[in-house]
Design a protein around this motif. Structure first.
Motif, PDB file in Angstrom:
ATOM      1  N   GLY A 205     -18.566 -10.100  -3.430  1.00 48.10           N
ATOM      2  CA  GLY A 205     -19.515  -9.964  -4.529  1.00 48.10           C
ATOM      3  C   GLY A 205     -18.835 -10.025  -5.886  1.00 48.10           C
ATOM      4  N   TRP A 206     -19.620  -9.743  -6.897  1.00 47.72           N
ATOM      5  CA  TRP A 206     -19.164  -9.834  -8.283  1.00 47.72           C
ATOM      6  C   TRP A 206     -18.734  -8.482  -8.818  1.00 47.72           C
ATOM      7  N   LEU A 207     -17.659  -8.486  -9.559  1.00 51.32           N
ATOM      8  CA  LEU A 207     -17.223  -7.306 -10.300  1.00 51.32           C
ATOM      9  C   LEU A 207     -16.746  -7.782 -11.657  1.00 51.32           C
ATOM     10  N   PHE A 208     -16.439  -6.842 -12.528  1.00 44.78           N
ATOM     11  CA  PHE A 208     -15.940  -7.243 -13.831  1.00 44.78           C
ATOM     12  C   PHE A 208     -14.696  -6.453 -14.174  1.00 44.78           C
ATOM     13  N   GLU A 209     -13.881  -7.089 -15.009  1.00 45.76           N
ATOM     14  CA  GLU A 209     -12.643  -6.484 -15.498  1.00 45.76           C
ATOM     15  C   GLU A 209     -12.633  -6.582 -17.020  1.00 45.76           C
ATOM     16  N   VAL A 210     -11.991  -5.635 -17.622  1.00 45.21           N
ATOM     17  CA  VAL A 210     -11.780  -5.677 -19.067  1.00 45.21           C
ATOM     18  C   VAL A 210     -10.290  -5.555 -19.306  1.00 45.21           C
ATOM     19  N   ASN A 211      -9.731  -6.548 -19.936  1.00 45.95           N
ATOM     20  CA  ASN A 211      -8.294  -6.595 -20.217  1.00 45.95           C
ATOM     21  C   ASN A 211      -7.476  -6.414 -18.933  1.00 45.95           C
ATOM     22  N   GLY A 212      -7.961  -7.035 -17.844  1.00 46.96           N
ATOM     23  CA  GLY A 212      -7.243  -7.026 -16.578  1.00 46.96           C
ATOM     24  C   GLY A 212      -7.426  -5.775 -15.736  1.00 46.96           C
ATOM     25  N   GLN A 213      -8.250  -4.849 -16.187  1.00 40.65           N
ATOM     26  CA  GLN A 213      -8.484  -3.597 -15.454  1.00 40.65           C
ATOM     27  C   GLN A 213      -9.960  -3.480 -15.081  1.00 40.65           C
ATOM     28  N   SER A 214     -10.221  -2.847 -13.953  1.00 39.42           N
ATOM     29  CA  SER A 214     -11.594  -2.617 -13.516  1.00 39.42           C
ATOM     30  C   SER A 214     -12.057  -1.260 -14.046  1.00 39.42           C
ATOM     31  N   PRO A 215     -13.012  -1.245 -14.983  1.00 41.74           N
ATOM     32  CA  PRO A 215     -13.483   0.029 -15.547  1.00 41.74           C
ATOM     33  C   PRO A 215     -14.166   0.909 -14.495  1.00 41.74           C
ATOM     34  N   ASP A 216     -14.265   2.180 -14.803  1.00 45.27           N
ATOM     35  CA  ASP A 216     -14.902   3.144 -13.897  1.00 45.27           C
ATOM     36  C   ASP A 216     -16.415   3.182 -14.050  1.00 45.27           C
ATOM     37  N   VAL A 217     -16.962   2.343 -14.927  1.00 41.34           N
ATOM     38  CA  VAL A 217     -18.404   2.293 -15.151  1.00 41.34           C
ATOM     39  C   VAL A 217     -18.870   0.854 -14.981  1.00 41.34           C
TER      40      VAL A 217
ATOM     41  N   GLU B  73     -10.131  -4.933  -0.265  1.00 41.30           N
ATOM     42  CA  GLU B  73      -8.815  -5.529  -0.565  1.00 41.30           C
ATOM     43  C   GLU B  73      -8.527  -5.474  -2.060  1.00 41.30           C
ATOM     44  N   TYR B  74      -9.539  -5.817  -2.863  1.00 40.14           N
ATOM     45  CA  TYR B  74      -9.360  -5.850  -4.309  1.00 40.14           C
ATOM     46  C   TYR B  74      -8.962  -4.482  -4.836  1.00 40.14           C
ATOM     47  N   PHE B  75      -9.676  -3.452  -4.424  1.00 39.32           N
ATOM     48  CA  PHE B  75      -9.403  -2.123  -4.960  1.00 39.32           C
ATOM     49  C   PHE B  75      -8.185  -1.463  -4.312  1.00 39.32           C
ATOM     50  N   ALA B  76      -7.709  -2.000  -3.201  1.00 41.57           N
ATOM     51  CA  ALA B  76      -6.502  -1.463  -2.563  1.00 41.57           C
ATOM     52  C   ALA B  76      -5.241  -1.910  -3.291  1.00 41.57           C
TER      53      ALA B  76
ATOM     54  N   THR C  45     -13.734 -10.362 -17.830  1.00 41.88           N
ATOM     55  CA  THR C  45     -13.756 -11.345 -16.747  1.00 41.88           C
ATOM     56  C   THR C  45     -14.725 -10.873 -15.678  1.00 41.88           C
ATOM     57  N   PHE C  46     -15.653 -11.742 -15.325  1.00 37.79           N
ATOM     58  CA  PHE C  46     -16.512 -11.486 -14.175  1.00 37.79           C
ATOM     59  C   PHE C  46     -15.909 -12.285 -13.033  1.00 37.79           C
ATOM     60  N   ARG C  47     -15.582 -11.573 -11.956  1.00 33.13           N
ATOM     61  CA  ARG C  47     -14.785 -12.138 -10.874  1.00 33.13           C
ATOM     62  C   ARG C  47     -15.515 -11.961  -9.538  1.00 33.13           C
ATOM     63  N   TYR C  48     -15.588 -13.054  -8.791  1.00 33.93           N
ATOM     64  CA  TYR C  48     -16.131 -12.976  -7.431  1.00 33.93           C
ATOM     65  C   TYR C  48     -14.972 -12.640  -6.502  1.00 33.93           C
ATOM     66  N   VAL C  49     -15.149 -11.596  -5.706  1.00 35.40           N
ATOM     67  CA  VAL C  49     -14.092 -11.201  -4.770  1.00 35.40           C
ATOM     68  C   VAL C  49     -14.594 -11.348  -3.336  1.00 35.40           C
ATOM     69  N   TYR C  50     -13.689 -11.760  -2.493  1.00 34.90           N
ATOM     70  CA  TYR C  50     -13.966 -11.945  -1.074  1.00 34.90           C
ATOM     71  C   TYR C  50     -14.137 -10.605  -0.369  1.00 34.90           C
TER      72      TYR C  50
END
Length: 160
Positions: free
Chosen positions: A121-133, A156-159, A147-152
């Motif tokens: 699905g889709w997540l977003f990052e700000v300045n290369g980091q995933s915000p807590d909100v 895995e992404y959050f690990a 950056t709005f990023r589609y992750v498989y």
């Protein structure tokens, strides 16, 4: 006389340059600027996981749906606000679940949450980091790179 003429010529050139730079910088009603980009390379890296093979035909070969785009914004605007501005400007299709602070992007460019498996699905990052909100709650700062990023696989992404 020559000194005065050189001084006035230099002064006029400096004023013209300042005016040009000032006008090109940003609109007066939007004092801040960020960049917004949309990428889906992770989906392309797992083509066998895509439930619909037609997705490979519509997804960009380089995995970039929206190259970094400057977006001017006001104090208090969120990552969601900047995304909508960029997507509308680029005529990029998107679909959400919820609105405002609870907005969640379920699809961008016809690539949807779950298209590459249960954890995609889709997540977003700000300045290369995933915000807590969420993106509808994250208030932008001048110069942010969103950056709005589609992750498989979210796990895995959050690990990492």
């Amino acid at each position: 006389m020559k000194i005065r003429q050189k001084f006035l010529t230099g002064l006029l050139a400096a004023l013209a340059l300042a005016l040009f730079i000032g006008c090109a910088a940003r609109p007066a009603d939007k004092p801040y600027r960020c960049t917004v980009e949309v990428v889906c390379g992770d989906a392309l890296a797992h083509p066998d996981a895509l439930g619909d093979a037609r997705l490979l035909e519509i997804l960009p070969d380089d995995g970039v749906m929206l190259r970094p785009m400057d977006v001017d914004f006001d104090a208090g605007d969120t990552a969601w606000d900047a995304f909508r501005t960029a997507a509308q400007s680029a005529k990029l299709q998107y679909e959400t679940d919820g609105t405002g602070e609870s907005a969640y992007l379920i699809g961008i460019g016809n690539l949807y949450t779950g298209d590459a498996g249960d954890q995609s699905g889709w997540l977003f990052e700000v300045n290369g980091q995933s915000p807590d909100v969420g993106c509808g709650r994250y208030e932008l700062r001048d110069g942010d790179a969103v950056t709005f990023r589609y992750v498989y696989d979210f796990n895995e992404y959050f690990a990492e």
